[in-house]
Design an enzyme around this catalytic site. Structure first.
Site, PDB file in Angstrom:
ATOM      1  N   SER A 187       0.808  -1.220   0.000  1.00 53.04           N
ATOM      2  CA  SER A 187       0.000   0.000   0.000  1.00 53.04           C
ATOM      3  C   SER A 187       0.842   1.270   0.000  1.00 53.04           C
ATOM      4  O   SER A 187       1.634   1.494  -0.905  1.00 53.04           O
ATOM      5  CB  SER A 187      -0.970  -0.043   1.180  1.00 53.04           C
ATOM      6  OG  SER A 187      -1.872   1.020   1.096  1.00 53.04           O
ATOM      7  N   HIS A 188       0.730   2.045   1.065  1.00 48.63           N
ATOM      8  CA  HIS A 188       1.400   3.339   1.141  1.00 48.63           C
ATOM      9  C   HIS A 188       2.789   3.230   1.769  1.00 48.63           C
ATOM     10  O   HIS A 188       3.449   4.246   1.962  1.00 48.63           O
ATOM     11  CB  HIS A 188       0.527   4.284   1.971  1.00 48.63           C
ATOM     12  CG  HIS A 188       0.114   3.659   3.266  1.00 48.63           C
ATOM     13  ND1 HIS A 188      -0.890   2.706   3.326  1.00 48.63           N
ATOM     14  CD2 HIS A 188       0.572   3.792   4.512  1.00 48.63           C
ATOM     15  CE1 HIS A 188      -1.026   2.290   4.564  1.00 48.63           C
ATOM     16  NE2 HIS A 188      -0.145   2.932   5.311  1.00 48.63           N
ATOM     17  N   ASP A 196      -2.140   6.701  -3.375  1.00 50.55           N
ATOM     18  CA  ASP A 196      -1.032   5.994  -2.725  1.00 50.55           C
ATOM     19  C   ASP A 196      -0.466   4.884  -3.614  1.00 50.55           C
ATOM     20  O   ASP A 196      -0.862   4.735  -4.774  1.00 50.55           O
ATOM     21  CB  ASP A 196      -1.479   5.428  -1.366  1.00 50.55           C
ATOM     22  CG  ASP A 196      -2.391   4.231  -1.511  1.00 50.55           C
ATOM     23  OD1 ASP A 196      -3.116   4.158  -2.512  1.00 50.55           O
ATOM     24  OD2 ASP A 196      -2.367   3.355  -0.620  1.00 50.55           O
ATOM     25  N   ASP A 253      -0.764   1.676  -4.047  1.00 45.99           N
ATOM     26  CA  ASP A 253      -1.604   0.725  -4.781  1.00 45.99           C
ATOM     27  C   ASP A 253      -2.920   1.337  -5.267  1.00 45.99           C
ATOM     28  O   ASP A 253      -3.799   0.617  -5.738  1.00 45.99           O
ATOM     29  CB  ASP A 253      -1.879  -0.512  -3.913  1.00 45.99           C
ATOM     30  CG  ASP A 253      -2.662  -0.175  -2.654  1.00 45.99           C
ATOM     31  OD1 ASP A 253      -2.516   0.958  -2.154  1.00 45.99           O
ATOM     32  OD2 ASP A 253      -3.412  -1.031  -2.160  1.00 45.99           O
ATOM     33  N   ASP A 256      -5.508   2.950  -3.760  1.00 47.17           N
ATOM     34  CA  ASP A 256      -6.805   2.970  -3.090  1.00 47.17           C
ATOM     35  C   ASP A 256      -7.029   4.220  -2.241  1.00 47.17           C
ATOM     36  O   ASP A 256      -8.155   4.536  -1.898  1.00 47.17           O
ATOM     37  CB  ASP A 256      -7.060   1.674  -2.280  1.00 47.17           C
ATOM     38  CG  ASP A 256      -5.984   1.373  -1.265  1.00 47.17           C
ATOM     39  OD1 ASP A 256      -4.996   2.141  -1.185  1.00 47.17           O
ATOM     40  OD2 ASP A 256      -6.115   0.359  -0.555  1.00 47.17           O
ATOM     41  N   ARG A 257      -5.956   4.937  -1.901  1.00 48.40           N
ATOM     42  CA  ARG A 257      -6.135   6.169  -1.111  1.00 48.40           C
ATOM     43  C   ARG A 257      -6.143   7.405  -2.003  1.00 48.40           C
ATOM     44  O   ARG A 257      -5.583   7.378  -3.102  1.00 48.40           O
ATOM     45  CB  ARG A 257      -4.982   6.327  -0.118  1.00 48.40           C
ATOM     46  CG  ARG A 257      -4.970   5.279   0.948  1.00 48.40           C
ATOM     47  CD  ARG A 257      -3.875   5.549   1.956  1.00 48.40           C
ATOM     48  NE  ARG A 257      -4.017   4.628   3.064  1.00 48.40           N
ATOM     49  CZ  ARG A 257      -3.395   4.742   4.218  1.00 48.40           C
ATOM     50  NH1 ARG A 257      -2.565   5.737   4.420  1.00 48.40           N
ATOM     51  NH2 ARG A 257      -3.594   3.870   5.172  1.00 48.40           N
ATOM     52  N   LYS A 259     -11.400   0.626  -1.176  1.00 48.10           N
ATOM     53  CA  LYS A 259     -11.450   2.065  -1.372  1.00 48.10           C
ATOM     54  C   LYS A 259     -10.817   2.357  -2.726  1.00 48.10           C
ATOM     55  O   LYS A 259     -10.053   1.543  -3.249  1.00 48.10           O
ATOM     56  CB  LYS A 259     -10.754   2.797  -0.243  1.00 48.10           C
ATOM     57  CG  LYS A 259      -9.352   2.373   0.050  1.00 48.10           C
ATOM     58  CD  LYS A 259      -8.934   2.882   1.417  1.00 48.10           C
ATOM     59  CE  LYS A 259      -7.588   2.332   1.828  1.00 48.10           C
ATOM     60  NZ  LYS A 259      -7.617   1.687   3.136  1.00 48.10           N
TER      61      LYS A 259
HETATM   62  C1  G1P Z   1      -4.371   2.274   8.291  1.00 42.59           C
HETATM   63  C2  G1P Z   1      -5.535   3.227   8.351  1.00 42.59           C
HETATM   64  C3  G1P Z   1      -6.819   2.488   8.100  1.00 42.59           C
HETATM   65  C4  G1P Z   1      -6.737   1.739   6.778  1.00 42.59           C
HETATM   66  C5  G1P Z   1      -5.495   0.862   6.752  1.00 42.59           C
HETATM   67  C6  G1P Z   1      -5.285   0.220   5.393  1.00 42.59           C
HETATM   68  O1  G1P Z   1      -4.507   1.301   9.293  1.00 42.59           O
HETATM   69  O2  G1P Z   1      -5.582   3.915   9.574  1.00 42.59           O
HETATM   70  O3  G1P Z   1      -7.879   3.391   8.101  1.00 42.59           O
HETATM   71  O4  G1P Z   1      -7.870   0.946   6.594  1.00 42.59           O
HETATM   72  O5  G1P Z   1      -4.337   1.645   7.043  1.00 42.59           O
HETATM   73  O6  G1P Z   1      -5.118   1.178   4.385  1.00 42.59           O
HETATM   74  P1  G1P Z   1      -3.747   1.397  10.706  1.00 42.59           P
HETATM   75  O7  G1P Z   1      -2.269   1.522  10.377  1.00 42.59           O
HETATM   76  O8  G1P Z   1      -4.256   2.636  11.367  1.00 42.59           O
HETATM   77  O9  G1P Z   1      -4.115   0.145  11.414  1.00 42.59           O
HETATM   78 ZN    ZN Z   2      -3.258   1.584  -0.321  1.00 45.37          ZN
END
Ligand code: G1P
Ligand code: ZN
Length: 553
Positions: A123-124, A287, A289, A291-292, A386
């Site tokens: 992801s990010h 981000d 991948d 989704d953000r 998302k």
């Molecule tokens: C974080 C975000 C959450 C999101 C997740 C995956 O998780 O806060 O809203 O669903 O990344 O993208 P966290 O690191 O807070 O558990």
């Molecule tokens: Zn992501």
């Protein structure tokens, strides 16, 4: 179309596992670890073996496979293809260069009635040899695998003795084509096209296109990650935005050294471009991948909680939602801005734990159409993830329909519904022990806090949030410490479930001001009482030794 690779008769063989898979429980987003960890012998193979013996429908099933292009993506695709062939899958749908955004993967699962997807992404989190890698398993509804599935995969890793793989030369993924590995079909498709078609069925592209050609300059930052090819096709090829609108648009294995997280810290160049007030009217970023999303206007940052509320209030402008919304949902730490809109529209609003998977049942049973999280995630029933670019198009549709600026949309929204001043403070890479002690300490104090003065008001309720899923009646406990005040303000503390270095403490701060009291004020100022009081109550500075959060959103 390329012809099939001439198959040297594939041979199935078993390899003894030399690294026991212990203490590596997958989190809510699958298995997310450092690249170095993934490079240890048989690590990836072991997790995939456990997945393929656990996932329902593998024999004769169709699976979607792709990733965000980070370091390790193509190697993992090669290994997974050969393991899938050894496990009797009928067909794998993968993509040119292995590039597939998470929302596009979700759509492909649903479109092809696949048993799920293996999405290669962290992801990010940052990428490259010193960054992170991840394997995420999605189910047949297109959404992230439920905890019960990841638990069963984890259980399978603990007893694993061997894994099954077929020897076969790596397939060329640089163009579309059909191949065979043994009796398994591998279809290499353009990972962008189906997603673009989906977007064209949701939004009015002509309206957006004529608006952005009328002196409304937009900038999109793909942060050298997966959305580049999607965004170029959407904004530059189809909507007619000038070449160069998409910045950092070529997916790079290390994201060019960037941290592909669209927020004010990690997408600073774009934020500076918009917040300095030069000639750009709209900015957005996604981000790693895809989704953000982050939305910016000229001199205006849209808080993600507000973004969900604005999309909900203006959904009538989008063709796919013009008949109305069945309901909305937000994760618990997301501000209650959308609750106020839902009430006004007379639709249900659900409060779920953090994590997209909790929206799945509500979406599948059509109790909600839109949902979102404060962490730059917004989406709808069109997929089960998302969707960053969908949110950007949604915003452009609203702006095109209203013919106004982002800051005007926000000002109108607040004057109609009131404003939820909101901020999230992240303390990253704290030692796990310190973070857990801090959390437990605050949790133990919660019952004694009722009635106490806090943040300019009094504490009315405290708890550790638990969720009753109205669809399957499951209960999920321990989802974050909540301090609720008499004036509607809230402070929430959680420990991240996605970080890979030590622990991350997240502090969420929120204060509601009704329409007649709304000021154009910096949220950090509006929340300063809450910030000071939670620091002394939870002893954040003294316990962590950090004078300030790592990231303020
Ligand atoms: C974080 C975000 C959450 C999101 C997740 C995956 O998780 O806060 O809203 O669903 O990344 O993208 P966290 O690191 O807070 O558990
Ligand atoms: Zn992501």
């Amino acid at each position: 179309m390329q012809s099939s690779v001439s198959p040297s008769q594939p041979r199935k063989y078993k390899v003894q596992l030399d690294v026991p898979f212990s203490d590596q429980k997958p989190g809510t987003s699958g298995l997310r670890k450092s690249v170095k960890q993934f490079q240890s012998p048989n690590y990836l193979e072991s997790f995939i073996e456990a997945t393929l013996v656990t996932l329902p429908g593998v024999q004769g099933g169709t699976l979607v496979l792709g990733g965000d292009g980070r370091y390790g993506n193509l190697h993992a695709i090669d290994v997974i293809l050969r393991m899938c062939a050894a496990h009797g899958l009928k067909k794998i749908i993968t993509t040119v260069d292995g590039i597939l955004s998470t929302p596009a993967a979700s759509h492909l699962i649903r479109k092809n009635n696949a048993i799920g997807a293996i999405i290669l992404s962290a992801s990010h989190n940052s990428g490259g040899p010193d960054g992170d890698f991840g394997v995420k398993i999605n189910g047949p509804n297109g959404g992230p695998g439920l905890e019960s599935l990841t638990n069963r995969i984890y259980d399978a890793t603990k007893t694993l003795k061997e894994f099954n793989i077929i020897e076969f030369p790596p397939l060329s993924l640089n163009s579309i084509g059909n191949f065979g590995i043994g009796s398994m079909e591998v279809q290499v498709i353009d990972g962008v096209e189906d997603y673009i078609n989906l977007m064209q069925n949701i939004f009015d592209f002509d309206q957006i296109s004529s608006f952005i050609s009328s002196d409304f300059l937009i900038a999109f930052d793909a942060l050298n990650a997966v959305t580049g090819p999607y965004a170029k096709r959407l904004f530059e090829d189809l909507l007619g935005a000038p070449a160069g609108t998409v910045r950092n648009g070529i997916p790079l294995e290390d994201f060019g050294g960037c941290h592909p997280d669209p927020n004010l810290t990690y997408a600073k160049d774009l934020a500076d471009l918009l917040l300095s007030g030069n000639h750009y009217s709209f900015g957005a970023a996604c981000d790693g991948d895809g989704d953000r999303n982050m939305i910016l206007g000229r001199k205006c940052f849209v808080n993600p909680s507000d973004s969900l509320a604005v999309l909900t209030a203006n959904a009538n402008y989008v063709p796919a939602y013009s008949a109305g919304l069945s309901g909305v949902a937000r994760s618990m730490p997301t501000s209650a801005a959308v609750d106020v809109v839902a009430k006004n529209l007379g639709i249900s609003c659900y409060e779920t734990p953090t994590g997209w998977k909790f929206f799945g049942n509500l979406l599948d049973s059509d109790q909600i159409t839109l949902c979102g999280e404060e962490s730059f995630g917004t989406g709808s029933s069109h997929v089960r993830e998302k969707d960053g670019l969908w949110a950007v198009l949604f915003w452009l549709q609203i702006l095109a329909a209203k013919k106004c600026s982002v800051s005007e949309v926000m000002a109108n929204h607040w004057s109609r519904f009131g404003r939820h001043y909101y901020s999230r403070h992240d303390y990253e890479a704290i030692s796990s022990e310190i973070a857990h002690d801090l959390y437990r300490n605050l949790e133990s104090k919660l019952p004694s806090l009722i009635g106490r003065s806090f943040g300019g008001s009094n504490i009315s309720h405290t708890d550790n949030f638990s969720y009753h899923d109205p669809v399957d009646n499951s209960i999920t406990e321990g989802q974050g410490l909540r301090i609720l005040l008499n004036d509607g303000s809230r402070v929430i503390l959680r420990l991240s479930g996605t970080g890979t270095k030590g622990a991350t403490l997240r502090v969420y701060l929120e204060r509601y001001v009704a329409p007649n009291g709304v000021l154009q004020q910096d949220p950090q100022k509006a929340l300063s009482d809450l910030i000071t009081d939670i620091d002394s109550l939870a002893q954040i500075t003294s316990r962590t030794g950090m004078k300030a959060p790592t990231v303020i959103t």
